[in-house]
Write a protein that holds these residues in place. Structure first.
Motif, PDB file in Angstrom:
ATOM      1  N   SER A  60       0.870  -1.180   0.000  1.00 11.41           N
ATOM      2  CA  SER A  60       0.000   0.000   0.000  1.00 11.41           C
ATOM      3  C   SER A  60       0.906   1.229   0.000  1.00 11.41           C
ATOM      4  O   SER A  60       1.365   1.677   1.045  1.00 11.41           O
ATOM      5  N   ASP A  61       1.150   1.765  -1.181  1.00 12.92           N
ATOM      6  CA  ASP A  61       2.227   2.716  -1.416  1.00 12.92           C
ATOM      7  C   ASP A  61       1.711   4.140  -1.628  1.00 12.92           C
ATOM      8  O   ASP A  61       0.583   4.361  -2.056  1.00 12.92           O
TER       9      ASP A  61
ATOM     10  N   GLY B 115       2.264 -14.120  -1.374  1.00 13.75           N
ATOM     11  CA  GLY B 115       3.134 -13.415  -0.439  1.00 13.75           C
ATOM     12  C   GLY B 115       2.863 -11.923  -0.409  1.00 13.75           C
ATOM     13  O   GLY B 115       2.517 -11.316  -1.428  1.00 13.75           O
ATOM     14  N   GLU B 116       3.020 -11.330   0.757  1.00  9.19           N
ATOM     15  CA  GLU B 116       2.861  -9.896   0.928  1.00  9.19           C
ATOM     16  C   GLU B 116       4.214  -9.200   0.908  1.00  9.19           C
ATOM     17  O   GLU B 116       5.248  -9.836   1.121  1.00  9.19           O
ATOM     18  N   CYS B 117       4.183  -7.894   0.662  1.00 11.37           N
ATOM     19  CA  CYS B 117       5.414  -7.105   0.551  1.00 11.37           C
ATOM     20  C   CYS B 117       5.271  -5.816   1.360  1.00 11.37           C
ATOM     21  O   CYS B 117       4.165  -5.363   1.644  1.00 11.37           O
ATOM     22  N   PRO B 118       6.394  -5.191   1.700  1.00 15.16           N
ATOM     23  CA  PRO B 118       6.325  -3.912   2.410  1.00 15.16           C
ATOM     24  C   PRO B 118       5.607  -2.848   1.592  1.00 15.16           C
ATOM     25  O   PRO B 118       5.561  -2.893   0.357  1.00 15.16           O
ATOM     26  N   SER B 119       5.052  -1.889   2.295  1.00 18.80           N
ATOM     27  CA  SER B 119       4.487  -0.693   1.672  1.00 18.80           C
ATOM     28  C   SER B 119       5.552   0.398   1.684  1.00 18.80           C
ATOM     29  O   SER B 119       6.261   0.566   2.675  1.00 18.80           O
ATOM     30  N   THR B 120       5.663   1.144   0.599  1.00 23.45           N
ATOM     31  CA  THR B 120       6.733   2.132   0.487  1.00 23.45           C
ATOM     32  C   THR B 120       6.207   3.461  -0.036  1.00 23.45           C
ATOM     33  O   THR B 120       5.103   3.552  -0.587  1.00 23.45           O
ATOM     34  N   GLY B 121       7.039   4.489   0.157  1.00 23.74           N
ATOM     35  CA  GLY B 121       6.714   5.805  -0.389  1.00 23.74           C
ATOM     36  C   GLY B 121       5.620   6.542   0.349  1.00 23.74           C
ATOM     37  O   GLY B 121       5.093   7.537  -0.154  1.00 23.74           O
ATOM     38  N   ASN B 122       5.273   6.089   1.546  1.00 23.67           N
ATOM     39  CA  ASN B 122       4.218   6.739   2.309  1.00 23.67           C
ATOM     40  C   ASN B 122       4.768   7.948   3.061  1.00 23.67           C
ATOM     41  O   ASN B 122       5.922   7.957   3.488  1.00 23.67           O
TER      42      ASN B 122
ATOM     43  N   GLU C 119       3.153   0.507   9.753  1.00 26.12           N
ATOM     44  CA  GLU C 119       3.329  -0.218   8.480  1.00 26.12           C
ATOM     45  C   GLU C 119       3.776  -1.636   8.799  1.00 26.12           C
ATOM     46  O   GLU C 119       4.682  -1.849   9.604  1.00 26.12           O
ATOM     47  N   TRP C 120       3.115  -2.630   8.168  1.00 23.90           N
ATOM     48  CA  TRP C 120       3.372  -4.036   8.465  1.00 23.90           C
ATOM     49  C   TRP C 120       2.975  -4.881   7.263  1.00 23.90           C
ATOM     50  O   TRP C 120       2.143  -4.466   6.449  1.00 23.90           O
ATOM     51  N   PHE C 121       3.573  -6.057   7.145  1.00 19.36           N
ATOM     52  CA  PHE C 121       3.081  -7.036   6.181  1.00 19.36           C
ATOM     53  C   PHE C 121       3.285  -8.423   6.762  1.00 19.36           C
ATOM     54  O   PHE C 121       4.177  -8.648   7.578  1.00 19.36           O
ATOM     55  N   CYS C 122       2.448  -9.360   6.372  1.00 19.02           N
ATOM     56  CA  CYS C 122       2.569 -10.731   6.841  1.00 19.02           C
ATOM     57  C   CYS C 122       3.659 -11.419   6.025  1.00 19.02           C
ATOM     58  O   CYS C 122       3.533 -11.585   4.802  1.00 19.02           O
ATOM     59  N   ASP C 123       4.727 -11.793   6.693  1.00 21.55           N
ATOM     60  CA  ASP C 123       5.924 -12.314   6.033  1.00 21.55           C
ATOM     61  C   ASP C 123       5.793 -13.822   5.834  1.00 21.55           C
ATOM     62  O   ASP C 123       5.897 -14.611   6.765  1.00 21.55           O
ATOM     63  N   LEU C 124       5.564 -14.194   4.581  1.00 25.20           N
ATOM     64  CA  LEU C 124       5.397 -15.611   4.238  1.00 25.20           C
ATOM     65  C   LEU C 124       6.630 -16.431   4.566  1.00 25.20           C
ATOM     66  O   LEU C 124       6.547 -17.645   4.778  1.00 25.20           O
ATOM     67  N   GLY C 125       7.774 -15.763   4.637  1.00 25.14           N
ATOM     68  CA  GLY C 125       9.006 -16.466   4.959  1.00 25.14           C
ATOM     69  C   GLY C 125       9.156 -16.784   6.431  1.00 25.14           C
ATOM     70  O   GLY C 125      10.013 -17.575   6.823  1.00 25.14           O
ATOM     71  N   LYS C 126       8.298 -16.167   7.268  1.00 30.80           N
ATOM     72  CA  LYS C 126       8.417 -16.365   8.714  1.00 30.80           C
ATOM     73  C   LYS C 126       7.173 -16.954   9.366  1.00 30.80           C
ATOM     74  O   LYS C 126       7.260 -17.493  10.464  1.00 30.80           O
ATOM     75  N   SER C 127       6.037 -16.816   8.732  1.00 34.02           N
ATOM     76  CA  SER C 127       4.789 -17.222   9.370  1.00 34.02           C
ATOM     77  C   SER C 127       4.004 -18.171   8.477  1.00 34.02           C
ATOM     78  O   SER C 127       3.875 -17.949   7.267  1.00 34.02           O
TER      79      SER C 127
ATOM     80  N   ARG D  10      13.442   2.173  -1.292  1.00 32.37           N
ATOM     81  CA  ARG D  10      12.534   3.284  -1.003  1.00 32.37           C
ATOM     82  C   ARG D  10      12.171   3.281   0.477  1.00 32.37           C
ATOM     83  O   ARG D  10      12.031   2.218   1.091  1.00 32.37           O
ATOM     84  N   PRO D  11      11.987   4.455   1.086  1.00 34.99           N
ATOM     85  CA  PRO D  11      11.512   4.494   2.480  1.00 34.99           C
ATOM     86  C   PRO D  11      10.102   3.956   2.569  1.00 34.99           C
ATOM     87  O   PRO D  11       9.265   4.178   1.666  1.00 34.99           O
ATOM     88  N   ARG D  12       9.806   3.298   3.667  1.00 35.00           N
ATOM     89  CA  ARG D  12       8.451   2.771   3.860  1.00 35.00           C
ATOM     90  C   ARG D  12       7.517   3.878   4.327  1.00 35.00           C
ATOM     91  O   ARG D  12       6.398   4.029   3.797  1.00 35.00           O
ATOM     92  N   ILE D  13       7.940   4.638   5.315  1.00 28.99           N
ATOM     93  CA  ILE D  13       7.204   5.835   5.735  1.00 28.99           C
ATOM     94  C   ILE D  13       8.205   6.949   5.986  1.00 28.99           C
ATOM     95  O   ILE D  13       9.155   6.767   6.745  1.00 28.99           O
ATOM     96  N   SER D  14       7.993   8.075   5.347  1.00 28.03           N
ATOM     97  CA  SER D  14       8.772   9.270   5.651  1.00 28.03           C
ATOM     98  C   SER D  14       7.930  10.120   6.595  1.00 28.03           C
ATOM     99  O   SER D  14       6.826  10.548   6.240  1.00 28.03           O
ATOM    100  N   ALA D  15       8.431  10.345   7.807  1.00 26.86           N
ATOM    101  CA  ALA D  15       7.663  11.074   8.818  1.00 26.86           C
ATOM    102  C   ALA D  15       8.325  12.408   9.090  1.00 26.86           C
ATOM    103  O   ALA D  15       9.554  12.490   9.268  1.00 26.86           O
TER     104      ALA D  15
END
Length: 335
Positions: free
Chosen positions: A246-247, A283-290, A267-275, A325-330
């Motif tokens: 969700s970018d 598989g889900e991926c990080p959200s970026t550019g927020n 910001e979170w995603f369900c990591d198929l490699g861990k869960s 890319r940054p996931r969230i720029s605050a």
């Protein structure tokens, strides 16, 4: 549908040039003391339910392509829900309270279950939907906009949710109800505007069931949304949660106020490699550019205001470029 409403819809569809002028006025009127036997063509002939109002609006829009507004008078409306999709309207549809004063918004009360407004659209086009100046209370979920989370091209876009009050949203799991996850939920839904709403008491009960409920859940490819000028008060899950690609969302000038030890923006995603509990097979991926800017945090400590969770290790099912890319720029957050 009542006999009167069937007649009104059939009349507007079937008589061509003989249709009265009120049939294509662009407004459908709704009031708590109305009747679905009315045609909704004036404030003196209001319908009583959203379902009837939208049916009348859809019939007129199908004939003319006209934009339609359901004008909802102040009052209390109980037990109403509305399901929309991307096939019903040719023009745009606005659901609007007729009062601009919050203390006289039309008030829709649920029973602690269900969704007030559900929109299903995966054709990759604008919803044409605006929801404004309503009070929505005691539902499990207030509004959900659903595309297809498994197909990036199967999205909807362009809804405006403005100036509403969402209060006591969530479920009581001690009554055998499942956990609610969102007051406003976006699933593969793009370029929406969520602005100047008030979220008050967004909670599941008991408190042990509460943490997974978010005021705004922006998930599964929901990108380019603007979350601006909202007040989120008394919540126990993250107020805004970004999940799974969700970018480029902008979270600007909101106020987050709570006494719980929870997160403002996450910001979170369900990591198929861990869960093994991840349910998206691809598989889900990080959200970026927020971007988070100009937000106010009351009662939320510095470390919980903006929280990025999940591995930063590249995953083979995700585009490698996103990890640059940054996931969230605050910036410009205030106390």
């Amino acid at each position: 549908m009542s006999q009167g409403l069937r007649f009104a819809v059939a009349f507007s569809i079937g008589l061509g040039g003989a249709i009265p002028a009120t049939a294509f006025a662009g407004d459908v009127y709704m009031a708590a003391n109305g009747s679905d036997a009315n045609d909704g063509g004036s404030a003196q002939r209001p319908v009583a339910t959203l379902a009837a109002a939208v049916q009348v609006a859809a019939a007129r829009s199908a004939r003319t392509g006209e934009d339609m507004t359901v004008q909802i008078a102040p009052g209390i409306y109980r037990g109403q829900t509305l399901a929309l999709d991307d096939k019903r309207m040719r023009g745009r549809l606005t659901l609007a309270g007729t009062s601009s004063k919050a203390d006289s918004y039309p008030a829709f009360y649920g029973n602690g279950t269900g969704t007030f407004l559900r929109y299903d659209g995966s054709a990759g086009r604008d919803t044409g939907l605006t929801v404004r100046n309503l009070r929505i209370v005691d539902y499990a979920t207030a509004i959900t906009l659903n595309g297809n989370r498994n197909d990036a091209h199967a999205f909807n876009r362009g809804t405006t949710i403005s100036g509403n009050i969402f209060a006591r949203i969530g479920t009581d799991t001690t009554k055998g109800l499942g956990k609610s996850t969102a007051a406003v939920r976006l699933v593969n839904s793009h370029d929406n505007v969520i602005e100047n709403n008030w979220f008050k008491t967004i909670r599941n009960y008991p408190v042990t069931a509460c943490a997974g409920l978010h005021a705004m859940y922006v998930a599964h490819g929901s990108s380019g949304n603007r979350i601006v000028g909202n007040t989120i008060e008394d919540f126990c899950g993250s107020a805004v949660k970004l999940r799974d690609s969700s970018d480029n969302n902008v979270i600007d000038s909101n106020t987050f106020r709570t006494t719980d030890r929870t997160t403002g923006i996450e910001e979170w995603f369900c990591d198929l490699g861990k869960s093994e509990e991840c349910t998206k097979k691809s598989g889900e991926c990080p959200s970026t550019g927020n971007l988070a800017r100009g937000n106010r945090f009351d009662g939320i400590d510095q470390l919980r205001r903006v929280n990025i969770r999940g591995t930063r290790k590249p995953r083979p099912w995700c585009d490698a470029a996103i990890y640059d890319r940054p996931r969230i720029s605050a910036s410009e957050t205030t106390d």
